[in-house]
Each structure stands twice: as structure tokens, then as C-alpha cells.
Scaffold this motif. Structure first.
Motif, short mmCIF file in Angstrom:
data_model
loop_
_atom_site.label_atom_id
_atom_site.label_comp_id
_atom_site.label_asym_id
_atom_site.label_seq_id
_atom_site.Cartn_x
_atom_site.Cartn_y
_atom_site.Cartn_z
N SER A 105 11.45 15.88 -23.04
CA SER A 105 10.61 16.61 -22.10
C SER A 105 11.50 17.42 -21.18
CB SER A 105 9.73 15.66 -21.29
OG SER A 105 10.52 14.82 -20.47
N LEU A 106 11.03 18.59 -20.80
CA LEU A 106 11.75 19.48 -19.91
C LEU A 106 10.77 20.19 -19.00
CD1 LEU A 106 14.18 21.27 -22.44
CD2 LEU A 106 14.86 19.60 -20.72
N THR A 107 11.20 20.50 -17.79
CA THR A 107 10.38 21.38 -16.96
C THR A 107 10.55 22.80 -17.49
OG1 THR A 107 12.15 21.85 -15.37
CG2 THR A 107 10.77 19.90 -14.96
N GLN A 108 9.65 23.69 -17.06
CA GLN A 108 9.76 25.07 -17.54
C GLN A 108 11.06 25.71 -17.05
OE1 GLN A 108 5.01 26.14 -18.01
NE2 GLN A 108 6.30 27.42 -16.77
N ALA A 109 11.51 25.34 -15.85
CA ALA A 109 12.79 25.88 -15.36
C ALA A 109 13.95 25.40 -16.22
CB ALA A 109 13.00 25.47 -13.91
N GLU A 110 13.90 24.12 -16.65
CA GLU A 110 14.94 23.60 -17.52
C GLU A 110 14.91 24.26 -18.89
OE1 GLU A 110 15.40 19.03 -15.77
OE2 GLU A 110 13.80 19.50 -17.22
N ILE A 111 13.72 24.57 -19.38
CA ILE A 111 13.61 25.27 -20.66
C ILE A 111 14.27 26.64 -20.55
CG2 ILE A 111 12.02 26.33 -22.31
CD1 ILE A 111 10.06 24.07 -21.70
N ALA A 112 14.02 27.33 -19.43
CA ALA A 112 14.60 28.66 -19.23
C ALA A 112 16.13 28.57 -19.21
CB ALA A 112 14.08 29.26 -17.93
N ARG A 113 16.67 27.56 -18.52
CA ARG A 113 18.13 27.42 -18.46
C ARG A 113 18.70 27.06 -19.83
NH1 ARG A 113 16.94 24.92 -13.42
NH2 ARG A 113 17.07 22.83 -14.36
N THR A 114 17.99 26.21 -20.57
CA THR A 114 18.49 25.76 -21.87
C THR A 114 18.47 26.87 -22.91
OG1 THR A 114 17.74 23.49 -21.43
CG2 THR A 114 18.14 24.08 -23.73
N THR A 115 17.41 27.66 -22.91
CA THR A 115 17.23 28.68 -23.94
C THR A 115 17.77 30.04 -23.55
OG1 THR A 115 15.04 29.28 -23.07
CG2 THR A 115 15.13 27.54 -24.75
N GLY A 116 17.97 30.28 -22.25
CA GLY A 116 18.40 31.60 -21.79
C GLY A 116 17.27 32.59 -21.68
N LEU A 117 16.03 32.14 -21.88
CA LEU A 117 14.87 33.02 -21.76
C LEU A 117 14.46 33.13 -20.29
CD1 LEU A 117 12.76 31.64 -24.75
CD2 LEU A 117 14.16 33.73 -24.72
N SER A 118 13.76 34.20 -19.97
CA SER A 118 13.31 34.40 -18.59
C SER A 118 12.19 33.43 -18.28
CB SER A 118 12.82 35.83 -18.40
OG SER A 118 11.60 36.04 -19.11
N ALA A 119 12.01 33.15 -16.99
CA ALA A 119 10.95 32.23 -16.56
C ALA A 119 9.58 32.73 -17.00
CB ALA A 119 10.99 32.06 -15.04
N ALA A 120 9.35 34.04 -16.93
CA ALA A 120 8.06 34.60 -17.34
C ALA A 120 7.82 34.41 -18.83
CB ALA A 120 8.00 36.08 -16.97
N THR A 121 8.88 34.63 -19.64
CA THR A 121 8.74 34.45 -21.09
C THR A 121 8.45 32.99 -21.42
OG1 THR A 121 10.25 36.28 -21.55
CG2 THR A 121 9.93 34.67 -23.30
N VAL A 122 9.16 32.08 -20.77
CA VAL A 122 8.93 30.66 -21.01
C VAL A 122 7.51 30.27 -20.63
CG1 VAL A 122 9.55 28.33 -20.25
CG2 VAL A 122 11.35 29.99 -20.78
N SER A 123 7.03 30.76 -19.50
CA SER A 123 5.68 30.44 -19.06
C SER A 123 4.64 30.89 -20.08
CB SER A 123 5.40 31.10 -17.70
OG SER A 123 4.09 30.82 -17.26
#
Length: 403
Positions: free
Chosen positions: A27-45
Motif C-alpha cells: 500500500s502507498l499513499t498517492q504522494a508516495e506513488i508519485a515519488r516512486t514512479t516519477g509521475l506528477s501528483a495530478a497524473t497519479v490522482s
């Protein structure tokens, strides 16, 4: 048909990046997903919203750094993985879902002299029993992680020579279990799986360079370099038990003299105490007595710690890990063994490497290897089936063959 470099193929790639990050972490927060993948916060959302609408992920409220956040995990019914751990005296099986939740787990004694056929018969029966206990559809099995106490040849998948399970030498464990269960099976040695288990669930979380030291009937190390298990081209990396400490020492099962294993493994340590403590003593018993103040057991535990520390110092000088995690029964001795390990590291390792190193007991105890087997199955499965909505890991030719 998607064209490479097209908007649709880029979107698909981003979906897979997010699913993979969540699958590996649990499990990851959306902010952690953004850091892990390098995608922007908006794209992850946007991607998380799409995956949630499609039933691939679940989103639950949580907090991070004192702020409200949303935790993302794979759907609990997206599939299951199975971990099978063959040890010196036990067989342990666990069933988990893709959200890293253990649904069922059971262990039973295993005669060390049992043939591989008997061992796999019992593993097949135990897997079947646990699957039935969870009530999960067998078509949901995405894969199996399998741990064995011996070196696995990377190219052939063959179990190498081992004195721990002599009746298994030359077998192909993954191939054997795959034929019985009808699903993908991934195999590794127990020390590597212990490292995986501690890295995902235990004392190695958040660390990208570590060594997991398992002391049991043998001595082995699982090496994690830059977040990945390092196996070496032949699959034998981490055989720390065969570092030479004394060229005139006892003859080791490998044929050399004075290996670390001959000073630390249970088969060599327990006879030191038999005249005073009897022949039924186990390493678990030695640790318990040491913790209760028995002077002989405390001395033996401390000596073993100093010998292990010599091997760890060599690892520090060669690989410079940031953390060493001690597994097996010996870890329950706490500072009685960890203190001597640190003492030897401070004496024999390069000072800069020793200063950066932390030595910790494993957090998972005897479960490290079977949880590592679950982590192995999770890491090896693909993400396409999750996104396509098909049952993960199911072989199209036949249903799983359980008895």
C-alpha cells in the motif's frame, strides 16, 4: 492496436507503473506513488481514480506526516499468492492476497531425511488445505514463491548439493511444484527469501542495501543491493557461511577447513554444550537458557556472535551495506549476540563502513522465509492481467491440479 509512443500506449505504461508500485509495496499513499514512479501528483490522482473505478485498487483514508492522505492498495479479491518454505525441520505455507495481507498460514514438522517426493506431497496437501480454508477460488492463484535451504542454479533451476536436504540434490523444485499446482512457481534459497521478507515486512523496510544473515543448520546471507536481491550469475551469492576463519579449523561439509559455518551453525555449536546440558538441546533452547542467565550458553552465544561479526565485517568491506538483519533462532538472543557481532565489525571492518552499518534482529522470526516467498511471487507476477480484468496467473491449458 496501440502504437508505440502514442498517447494510449503512454497511458497504458503509466497505469502499469502505478499498479507495479502498489503491488510491490502493498500500500502507498498517492504522494508516495508519485515519488516512486516519477509521475506528477495530478497524473497519479487521475490514474488512481481510473483504477478504483475499474475495481483494480482500493482507496482508504489514512494520515501521513500528520496530514490526511489516501492509502492505495490492490483490491483484496484481485488475486492471491502462495508462499512455500522448506526448512531443515519444517514445512511452512502461507496464502496472501495482492494487498499484502496474509489470509492463512500453517507450519508442520518435516523430517530432514524425507525424499523430495514426500516433501512435495506434503506441500501440495498443505497448500490445498489452506486454499480451502480461505474459501478463495483457485483460479485466483497468481503464482507461488518457493524457498529451499540450498543454492539454486539460476539457469537450470536445479537444487545444488546440500547436506541439509541430501535427498533433494539435483531436483528442480519449481518445475516439480508447478507440475502439481498448475500455476507459475518461482524458487529461491531460504536466505534470499528471508531478506525479501524482512525488506518488505520487517527490519529491512526502507533500506535499499542490506544483508540478511540466517544462522540455522547452515549459515547463509541474502544480499540486497539497490533494492534488489543479488544472486550472482550462478545463484550462489551470499554463501557467507563458507568464508574461511581458520585454515586449521574443523572440516566443513563443503570440504574446506575452518569455514564460518563450522563455528556458528547449530550442528557444530550444540555439541559444545552436550556434556553439560544433554543431547536434546536445540539452538532455541540455547538462546532461551542464555537469556535466563546460563553462563555456558551465554558464552557460546557470544562466541557465535563474534564469529558471525567477522563474516559481516568482510561483507562491509566488500559491499558496504547500510544494514545487517540477523534471522533464525539466534536473533532471539538480542544484545547477547548482537553486541559481539558489532564488536567484531568494529574491529575488522573499515571504520567508515562500520560507522554506517546498523545491526538489527529480524522482526519476522521464523516467518521471514515464507513471507519472503509471498514477496517473491508478488514481485514476479505481471501487471497486464490486473489491468485487463482477467484472472491473474491462471494457465489457460488447465486448471490448478490440487488433491
Amino acid at each position: 492496436m496501440e502504437t508505440p509512443g502514442s498517447q494510449s500506449s503512454l497511458h497504458r505504461a503509466n497505469l502499469e507503473r502505478v499498479v507495479r508500485a502498489v503491488r510491490l509495496a502493498g500500500s502507498l499513499t498517492q504522494a508516495e506513488i508519485a515519488r516512486t514512479t516519477g509521475l506528477s501528483a495530478a497524473t497519479v490522482s487521475n490514474i488512481v481514480r481510473e483504477l478504483k473505478d475499474g475495481g483494480t485498487v482500493e482507496v482508504t483514508p489514512t494520515s501521513a506526516g500528520g496530514r490526511r492522505a489516501r492509502s492505495v492498495s490492490l483490491s483484496g479479491d484481485a488475486g492471491i499468492v502462495i508462499g512455500v518454505d522448506f526448512g531443515h525441520t519444517h514445512l511452512r505455507v502461507a496464502v496472501g492476497n495482492l494487498a499484502h495481507q496474509v489470509l492463512a498460514e500453517e507450519s508442520e514438522p518435516l523430517d530432514v531425511d524425507a525424499s523430495s517426493t514426500q516433501g512435495f506431497d506434503r506441500a501440495e496437501q498443505l497448500v490445498s488445505r489452506l486454499i480451502e480454508a480461505t474459501g478463495v477460488d483457485r483460479s485466483k492463484i497468481a503464482g507461488v514463491g518457493l524457498g529451499v535451504p540450498g543454492p539454486i542454479d539460476v539457469e537450470s533451476g536445479t537444487l545444488g548439493s546440500t547436506a541439509i536436504l541430501p535427498g533433494w540434490t539435483g531436483t528442480k523444485p519449481a518445475e516439480e511444484l508447478r507440475g502439481r499446482l498448475g500455476v507459475p512457481v518461482h524458487v529461491d534459497n531460504d536466505a534470499n527469501l528471508g531478506a525479501l521478507g524482512e525488506m518488505v515486512w520487517g527490519s529491512g523496510r526502507g533500506v535499499r542495501d542490506l544483508a540478511y544473515i540466517k544462522v540455522a543448520s547452515g549459515v547463509g546471507a541474502g544480499l540486497v543491493i539497490n533494492g534488489k536481491i543479488y544472486r550472482g550469475p550462478g545463484g550462489t551469492a551470499g554463501e557467507i557461511g563458507h568464508i574461511t576463519l581458520d585454515e586449521s579449523g574443523p572440516v566443513c561439509r563443503c570440504g574446506n577447513r575452518g569455514c564460518l559455518e563450522t563455528f556458528a551453525a547449530a550442528r557444530y555449536v550444540l555439541p559444545l554444550l552436550q556434556s553439560s546440558h544433554g543431547t536434546d538441546l536445540t539452538m532455541e533452547g540455547v538462546v532461551r537458557l542464555a537469556r535466563d542467565g546460563d553462563p555456558g550458553c551465554r558464552r557460546v552465544v557470544a562466541d557465535v556472535g563474534r564469529h558471525i561479526g567477522s563474516g559481516v565485517a568482510n561483507l562491509c568491506n566488500l559491499l558496504n551495506p547500510s544494514r545487517v538483519v540477523l534471522g533464525g533462532d539466534l536473533a532471539e538472543a538480542g544484545e547477547l549476540v548482537l553486541g559481539p557481532i558489532r564488536e567484531s565489525v568494529g574491529r575488522y571492518a573499515i571504520p567508515s563502513a562500520a560507522r554506517q552499518l546498523s545491526v538489527l534482529p529480524g522482526a519476522l522470526g521464523g516467518r521471514a522465509e515464507v513471507l519472503g516467498a509471498l514477496a517473491l511471487a508478488l514481485s514476479e507476477m505481471g501487471d497486464s492481467t490486473l489491468l485487463d480484468g482477467t484472472a491473474p496467473g491462471v494457465l489457460q491449458a488447465a486448471a490448478p491440479a490440487f488433491t
